[in-house]
Design a protein around this motif. Structure first.
Motif, short mmCIF file in Angstrom:
data_model
loop_
_atom_site.label_atom_id
_atom_site.label_comp_id
_atom_site.label_asym_id
_atom_site.label_seq_id
_atom_site.Cartn_x
_atom_site.Cartn_y
_atom_site.Cartn_z
N GLY A 99 0.79 -1.21 0.00
CA GLY A 99 0.00 0.00 0.00
C GLY A 99 0.82 1.26 0.00
O GLY A 99 0.75 2.07 0.90
N GLY A 121 0.36 -1.94 -4.43
CA GLY A 121 -1.07 -2.04 -4.17
C GLY A 121 -1.42 -2.42 -2.75
O GLY A 121 -0.58 -2.85 -1.96
N VAL A 127 -6.80 -6.58 -0.59
CA VAL A 127 -8.26 -6.46 -0.61
C VAL A 127 -8.88 -7.83 -0.32
O VAL A 127 -8.46 -8.84 -0.90
N ILE A 183 -10.41 -3.04 2.07
CA ILE A 183 -8.95 -2.97 2.13
C ILE A 183 -8.52 -3.37 3.53
O ILE A 183 -8.92 -2.74 4.52
N ARG A 195 -7.50 3.65 2.26
CA ARG A 195 -8.17 4.05 1.02
C ARG A 195 -7.70 3.19 -0.14
O ARG A 195 -6.55 2.75 -0.18
N HIS A 196 -8.59 3.03 -1.10
CA HIS A 196 -8.17 2.41 -2.35
C HIS A 196 -7.24 3.38 -3.07
O HIS A 196 -7.52 4.58 -3.14
N GLU A 239 -8.50 6.27 -5.36
CA GLU A 239 -8.98 7.55 -4.82
C GLU A 239 -7.85 8.57 -4.76
O GLU A 239 -8.01 9.74 -5.12
N GLN A 249 -4.43 -4.65 -5.24
CA GLN A 249 -4.86 -3.62 -6.19
C GLN A 249 -4.12 -2.31 -5.94
O GLN A 249 -4.18 -1.80 -4.82
#
Length: 332
Positions: free
Chosen positions: A175, A209, A212, A218, A231-232, A235, A286
């Motif tokens: 992330g 990424g 998920v 997440i 957050r994804h 965004e 992701q």
């Protein structure tokens, strides 16, 4: 695992010059047990881990003494791979980026010694290796070397895969829209048996990424401390469009995966199994396979049973679910 899991933030490295490296410290390989093991029923498959606590960094070895046909699927813009052979006696995953490739050489040395230095063609022991970049989360240049690779192989046990912050996943993170939002992950594993068909998937998640879950939540990575939310990345990237002061992409990422099955498959189908499963991992990580990732999946078969009732597409569909379980295990 739920979205409310406690954050596990990683402090970014200062990347200062003249930090300690392997030659500056009296390094001793240590066991790297993690938080536990995932048991698996694939006779003749051994797994070992070792680490340098001074990093911390480590390596993970999957050893098949009888050898196994192997398919390699490498994606993304930053692959760190040695060997990549279509038949292997061992796979070595390691931290330390390009310097960690030395761990695979140590596995080769240990296997040669075990065969009493027999070097006839049919005695050669084949080892492939792949590495993650794990310097982002630590202020030193310690990397897995030949001694650590040998130690990991010596620690190998049949039927047990260590999971958590251990082995190659000792300083893995996920992330990383900005590194200050990254969280520690590790290595995870999952095993399933479908009648006589067996599938083991293990993965070291060190990705740009986020992780998920199957509900779309997440569970690890891109943690915004001010709001206390994950957050994804989409965004954040959407908000950066047109901004000249947007943060630069965080380099140095890779997810390494080993899939072991006992199903006898032709070469084309073995390769396609790996491709399908690797592609499916986009659901759990992701984004995946980015220009800043160097994702590698090794698919190995012990060639013990024939596939009946379904084609290889069905096997890959099942194995993809096992891979997602392994990703979530790495994020626990």
């Amino acid at each position: 695992m739920t979205p409310s899991a406690e954050p596990r933030l990683a402090a970014p490295s200062a990347f200062a010059p003249d930090v300690a490296g392997n030659d500056d410290l009296p390094l001793t390989p240590q066991a790297s047990p993690g938080r536990g093991v995932v048991p698996f029923d694939l006779p003749g498959v051994y797994v070992g881990t070792a680490e340098y606590a001074e990093g911390p960094t480590g390596c993970t070895v999957v050893h098949v003494p009888a050898g196994a046909r192997t398919a390699v699927d490498a994606r993304g813009g930053a692959v760190g791979l040695s060997g990549g052979y279509d038949f292997n006696h061992a796979i070595c995953l390691a931290g330390g980026s390009v310097y960690g490739l030395a761990a695979a050489a140590g596995v080769s040395d240990e296997l040669l010694a075990r065969r009493r230095n027999q070097v006839r063609w049919d005695d050669l022991q084949i080892v492939s290796g792949a590495v993650i970049y794990d310097f982002s989360a630590r202020d030193n240049a310690v990397s897995p070397d030949a001694a650590l690779g040998r130690a990991a192989l010596r620690n190998a046990k049949e039927g047990e895969f260590p999971v958590g912050r251990c082995g190659a996943g000792r300083s893995a993170t996920a992330g990383k829209v900005e590194f200050g939002r990254a969280e520690f992950t590790g290595q995870g594993a999952a095993f399933r048996a479908y009648g006589d068909v067996k599938v083991l998937v293990a993965t070291v998640v060190n990705s740009v990424g986020v992780v998920v879950d199957r509900d779309g939540a997440i569970v690890r990575g891109n943690y915004h401390s001010a709001e206390g939310v994950r957050r994804h990345p989409a965004e954040d990237y959407a908000a950066m469009i047109g901004r000249p002061d947007a943060p630069a992409p965080v380099p140095g990422n890779t997810t390494l995966t080993v899939l072991v099955t006992n199903v006898r498959l032709p070469e084309r189908e073995l390769n396609q199994l790996g491709r399908q499963v690797h592609g499916s991992m986009q659901r759990g990580i992701q984004p995946f396979h980015t220009e800043n990732d160097g994702d590698v999946l090794f698919t190995m078969t012990t060639d013990e049973v024939d596939l009946t009732g379904v084609r290889s597409t069905g096997l890959a569909t099942l194995a993809a679910e096992v891979a997602w379980d392994a990703i979530l295990d790495a994020a626990r």
